[in-house]
Motif scaffolding. Sequence first.
Motif, mmCIF file in Angstrom:
data_model
loop_
_atom_site.group_PDB
_atom_site.id
_atom_site.type_symbol
_atom_site.label_atom_id
_atom_site.label_comp_id
_atom_site.label_asym_id
_atom_site.label_seq_id
_atom_site.Cartn_x
_atom_site.Cartn_y
_atom_site.Cartn_z
ATOM 1 N N THR A 105 0.804 -1.234 0.000
ATOM 2 C CA THR A 105 0.000 0.000 0.000
ATOM 3 C C THR A 105 0.834 1.279 0.000
ATOM 4 N N ILE A 106 2.164 1.160 -0.028
ATOM 5 C CA ILE A 106 2.989 2.370 -0.106
ATOM 6 C C ILE A 106 3.526 2.511 -1.526
ATOM 7 N N SER A 107 3.562 3.734 -2.016
ATOM 8 C CA SER A 107 3.898 3.984 -3.420
ATOM 9 C C SER A 107 5.368 3.738 -3.732
ATOM 10 N N ASN A 108 6.229 3.862 -2.733
ATOM 11 C CA ASN A 108 7.661 3.742 -2.981
ATOM 12 C C ASN A 108 8.247 2.427 -2.491
ATOM 13 N N SER A 109 7.411 1.385 -2.350
ATOM 14 C CA SER A 109 7.901 0.099 -1.858
ATOM 15 C C SER A 109 8.894 -0.515 -2.833
ATOM 16 N N TYR A 114 6.696 -6.194 -7.938
ATOM 17 C CA TYR A 114 6.159 -7.531 -7.629
ATOM 18 C C TYR A 114 4.658 -7.459 -7.421
ATOM 19 N N PHE A 115 4.211 -6.500 -6.604
ATOM 20 C CA PHE A 115 2.776 -6.384 -6.324
ATOM 21 C C PHE A 115 1.971 -5.928 -7.539
ATOM 22 N N SER A 116 2.619 -5.255 -8.491
ATOM 23 C CA SER A 116 1.875 -4.736 -9.652
ATOM 24 C C SER A 116 1.254 -5.855 -10.478
ATOM 25 N N LEU A 117 1.746 -7.090 -10.331
ATOM 26 C CA LEU A 117 1.189 -8.211 -11.093
ATOM 27 C C LEU A 117 -0.174 -8.645 -10.557
ATOM 28 N N TRP A 118 -0.525 -8.230 -9.355
ATOM 29 C CA TRP A 118 -1.761 -8.734 -8.751
ATOM 30 C C TRP A 118 -2.905 -7.724 -8.702
ATOM 31 N N HIS A 119 -2.699 -6.528 -9.152
ATOM 32 C CA HIS A 119 -3.775 -5.550 -9.341
ATOM 33 C C HIS A 119 -4.743 -5.517 -8.148
ATOM 34 N N ASP A 120 -4.231 -5.119 -7.014
ATOM 35 C CA ASP A 120 -5.036 -4.980 -5.788
ATOM 36 C C ASP A 120 -5.653 -6.300 -5.321
ATOM 37 N N PHE A 121 -5.098 -7.409 -5.768
ATOM 38 C CA PHE A 121 -5.546 -8.737 -5.338
ATOM 39 C C PHE A 121 -7.006 -9.014 -5.713
ATOM 40 N N SER A 122 -7.507 -8.302 -6.718
ATOM 41 C CA SER A 122 -8.919 -8.441 -7.095
ATOM 42 C C SER A 122 -9.198 -9.749 -7.823
#
Length: 446
Positions: A105-109, A114-122
């Motif tokens: 949830t932080i923009s500068n992680s 890595y998280f961008s592949l899961w699109h908010d886990f939707s």
Amino acid sequence: MASAAKRVRREPGPGALAAFLEWCGDAGLVLSPKVCVSREGTVTDYGLIAREDLQAGEVLFTVPRNALLSQHTSSLSSLLEKEQASLESQSGWVPLLIALLHESTISNSYWGPYFSLWHDFSGLDHPMFWSEEERRRLLQGTGVSEAVDKDLANIQTEYSSVILPFLKAHPEIFNPKVHTLELYKKLVAFVMAYSFQEPLEEDAEDEPNPPVMVPVADLLNHVANHNANLEYSPECLKMVVVQPIRKGQEVFNTYGEMASWQLLHMYGFAEPYPGNRDDAADIQMLTLYKAALQVTKTDAEKQLVLDQWDLLCQMEMVGEEGAFVIGWEKVLTGEELSMALKVLGMSAEEFKEFKEQEDWADKMGENGNTDLTLSMIPTFKASWKKLLFDATLLTLQAYSSDLKAEEEMLSDQQAFSKLSCRERFALQVRYGQKKILHQLLELVSS
């Protein structure tokens, strides 16, 4: 290869894969030129595709341990270590989940690509996200609904008693409007579906290792007849080919020897029948107890069954929440089932004599066979087979439809094509379990 979608399709942002692969290179993750991450030619979502023929023993990619996402590599590692005592929980997942709450949830992680592949886990579609009505209608009798109910209760308890106090104690880091129970629930499902747990050394009695997220490894889809496996070493993790893979084929990992209901519960998919060689059906231990009680005709006979069951509980062979697990070729709880049938099948005199033996506790496994194959069942005593037959019938009665109805739906391609992913996965789970139970019925009837 007959294989269903691992999960429903997620839609990452433009360029997410390229950014992720660049991040992998910077993190020291080495991908063999003989494979590529792709959305084309995979059973669903991303997967790994062979660019060339591969032989057993070849390394597909290597992940250094500093590229694993855990509570130890998160930017909150110091805080999590400092407050470790307050983060203990039944699941043991809390430190990782707090790390994920923060990093996702932080923009500068550092872990942003890595998280961008899961699109908010939707895209997660575990049964915990289904409505109660859907779970009841589609999964009655499978054991999934009961497992989900426990999960949801545990998630609520863990969030209220452990997570929320921690979030409130650190308002400079966490925002209750962002780090909600709903997001926490999604992250629990994310860890269920995508994390890895390093196995303990053989004969180790330590607590299980906490889960970690393993980039690239978590993109591989699963089939029981897999062709690659993750190996652990002190320096890194390696995905290694375990059987030849031809050019253009997908590389499949394994999530373990899991029944279809477990795959649906933990990962949100089911492998189509007959692909899952590890499928199994459960007969609840209490169902065997009920089957024994239902044939009693006198108070004395009923009391005998009660006493026999109490003894089995003392022997820790049965329990209220336990199950006898029946696979395609063997009973995975062979010792427990053999002993339960032996004791419940005793006459009053035999049971009295058994209890009077000073060494009865040492003889618990005398007739219990940890490798009880289904081929042995026709040789059982008639009383044992009758009891197991009755318990199997009671188990089948728990479903809302019979085997014939499932077979008709699977054979009607037009009707099957109109089913949703949830309906298809649930159908595959029900059908596999019923096939195993009907096979058992045939064996105890012979």
